[in-house]
Scaffold this active site. Structure first.
Site, PDB file in Angstrom:
ATOM      1  N   GLU A  40      -7.362  -2.059  -2.774  1.00  0.00           N
ATOM      2  CA  GLU A  40      -6.734  -1.250  -1.709  1.00  0.00           C
ATOM      3  C   GLU A  40      -5.788  -0.216  -2.324  1.00  0.00           C
ATOM      4  O   GLU A  40      -5.729   0.935  -1.908  1.00  0.00           O
ATOM      5  CB  GLU A  40      -5.935  -2.141  -0.755  1.00  0.00           C
ATOM      6  CG  GLU A  40      -6.765  -3.081   0.082  1.00  0.00           C
ATOM      7  CD  GLU A  40      -5.925  -3.833   1.108  1.00  0.00           C
ATOM      8  OE1 GLU A  40      -4.981  -3.268   1.670  1.00  0.00           O
ATOM      9  OE2 GLU A  40      -6.224  -5.029   1.339  1.00  0.00           O
TER      10      GLU A  40
ATOM     11  N   HIS B   7      -8.378  -1.145   5.763  1.00  0.00           N
ATOM     12  CA  HIS B   7      -8.746  -2.451   6.308  1.00  0.00           C
ATOM     13  C   HIS B   7      -9.248  -3.333   5.163  1.00  0.00           C
ATOM     14  O   HIS B   7     -10.058  -2.877   4.348  1.00  0.00           O
ATOM     15  CB  HIS B   7      -9.838  -2.277   7.365  1.00  0.00           C
ATOM     16  CG  HIS B   7     -10.212  -3.574   8.000  1.00  0.00           C
ATOM     17  ND1 HIS B   7      -9.389  -4.222   8.900  1.00  0.00           N
ATOM     18  CD2 HIS B   7     -11.291  -4.377   7.831  1.00  0.00           C
ATOM     19  CE1 HIS B   7      -9.953  -5.357   9.259  1.00  0.00           C
ATOM     20  NE2 HIS B   7     -11.109  -5.479   8.636  1.00  0.00           N
TER      21      HIS B   7
ATOM     22  N   ASN C  57       0.837  -1.212   0.000  1.00  0.00           N
ATOM     23  CA  ASN C  57       0.000   0.000   0.000  1.00  0.00           C
ATOM     24  C   ASN C  57       0.865   1.251   0.000  1.00  0.00           C
ATOM     25  O   ASN C  57       0.560   2.222  -0.705  1.00  0.00           O
ATOM     26  CB  ASN C  57      -0.957  -0.003   1.202  1.00  0.00           C
ATOM     27  CG  ASN C  57      -2.204  -0.799   0.906  1.00  0.00           C
ATOM     28  OD1 ASN C  57      -3.070  -0.356   0.146  1.00  0.00           O
ATOM     29  ND2 ASN C  57      -2.299  -2.001   1.462  1.00  0.00           N
TER      30      ASN C  57
ATOM     31  N   ASP D 184      -9.968   6.395  14.888  1.00  0.00           N
ATOM     32  CA  ASP D 184     -10.345   6.966  16.181  1.00  0.00           C
ATOM     33  C   ASP D 184      -9.823   6.039  17.273  1.00  0.00           C
ATOM     34  O   ASP D 184      -8.953   5.205  17.007  1.00  0.00           O
ATOM     35  CB  ASP D 184     -11.864   7.237  16.257  1.00  0.00           C
ATOM     36  CG  ASP D 184     -12.683   5.958  16.213  1.00  0.00           C
ATOM     37  OD1 ASP D 184     -12.106   4.861  16.332  1.00  0.00           O
ATOM     38  OD2 ASP D 184     -13.920   6.056  16.067  1.00  0.00           O
TER      39      ASP D 184
HETATM   40  C1  GRF Z   1      -3.361  -4.846   3.796  1.00  0.00           C
HETATM   41  O1  GRF Z   1      -4.183  -5.903   3.473  1.00  0.00           O
HETATM   42  C2  GRF Z   1      -4.108  -3.826   4.618  1.00  0.00           C
HETATM   43  O2  GRF Z   1      -5.462  -3.734   4.304  1.00  0.00           O
HETATM   44  C3  GRF Z   1      -3.942  -4.328   6.019  1.00  0.00           C
HETATM   45  O3  GRF Z   1      -2.631  -4.847   6.057  1.00  0.00           O
HETATM   46  C4  GRF Z   1      -2.229  -5.236   4.736  1.00  0.00           C
HETATM   47  C5  GRF Z   1      -0.964  -4.500   4.459  1.00  0.00           C
HETATM   48  O4  GRF Z   1      -0.402  -4.885   3.229  1.00  0.00           O
HETATM   49  N1  GRF Z   1      -4.189  -3.278   6.981  1.00  0.00           N
HETATM   50  P1  GRF Z   1       0.845  -4.073   2.657  1.00  0.00           P
HETATM   51  O5  GRF Z   1       1.922  -4.141   3.728  1.00  0.00           O
HETATM   52  O6  GRF Z   1       0.411  -2.671   2.389  1.00  0.00           O
HETATM   53  O7  GRF Z   1       1.248  -4.810   1.431  1.00  0.00           O
END
Ligand code: GRF
Length: 215
Positions: A177, A112, A17, A144
């Site tokens: 995501e 999430h 991400n 939050d």
């Molecule tokens: C993702 O699935 C995110 O939604 C969750 O943790 C994972 C992180 O993946 N909170 P990355 O490290 O961004 O590849």
């Protein structure tokens, strides 16, 4: 041109991400944003090595053995030093203390891998698959003081197929995501929204306000 706003990324693992956000910024898709610092609480997180290689300010602030707030104070000190205006949790496997959240009111985002309020907590994809839902997705929300709870900024849906296992579903969600997080950052940095109760309500685009259609 107003000065770019500094984003602070907090991660603990793979960092995909973070990479998607960094790529979108580099491609000019989140105008006015720059990554000020990337912080990992785990020295071995692949994401922090990627940040280093990209020439970003990459810091490890180990959390192991520390009280939650003690660690958070170290992290917030760096965020302040770097004049971070928006904190993005990107696979950060540590709950924030209430104190941390209060330092950045409505300025901490999380992603999430499920459609909240369903399946909060760990392994949202596996929980969704086992529950038997036919649609799942991801949620970007303000952080939050409760886990996976704050006002929702962006959600994206994906189908759940009979042939899915938790990995194929997680991959399908992850693609979304990578789109959703940057969209949410853009919305928050542009600031054209209000939080009404739990709802993030976007104001009409300025252009529409300034140029109403002729009667
Ligand atoms: C993702 O699935 C995110 O939604 C969750 O943790 C994972 C992180 O993946 N909170 P990355 O490290 O961004 O590849």
């Amino acid at each position: 041109m107003p000065e770019a706003k500094n984003i602070g990324i907090l991660l603990s693992g793979r960092g995909s991400n973070f990479v998607a956000i960094a790529d979108n910024i580099d491609a000019g898709r989140i105008p006015g944003a720059r990554i000020g610092v990337v912080i990992s609480n785990r020295p071995e997180a692949p994401g922090i090595e990627i940040a280093r290689r990209r020439g970003l300010d990459a810091r490890v602030i180990p959390s192991k053995g520390k009280q939650r707030e003690e660690h958070d104070r170290e992290v917030v000190a760096v965020l302040r030093e770097k004049q971070v205006e928006l904190v993005c949790l990107a696979g950060y496997m540590r709950l924030l203390s209430a104190w941390f959240v209060q330092q950045f009111p409505n300025r901490v985002l999380n992603i999430h891998p499920a459609l909240l309020p369903s399946f909060p907590g760990l392994e949202g994809q596996k929980q969704a698959l086992e529950y038997g839902v036919k649609v799942s997705g991801c949620t970007v929300h303000f952080v939050d003081e409760q886990l996976d709870h704050g006002a929702i900024i962006v959600q994206k849906t994906v189908p759940v197929y009979d042939s899915d296992d938790e990995h194929t579903l997680a991959d399908r969600i992850l693609e979304q995501e990578h789109i959703a997080y940057s969209e949410a950052i853009k919305i928050v940095l542009e600031g054209n929204y209000e939080i009404v109760g739990r709802r993030v309500v976007r104001r009409p685009a300025l252009k529409e306000v300034a140029f109403p259609p002729a009667m």
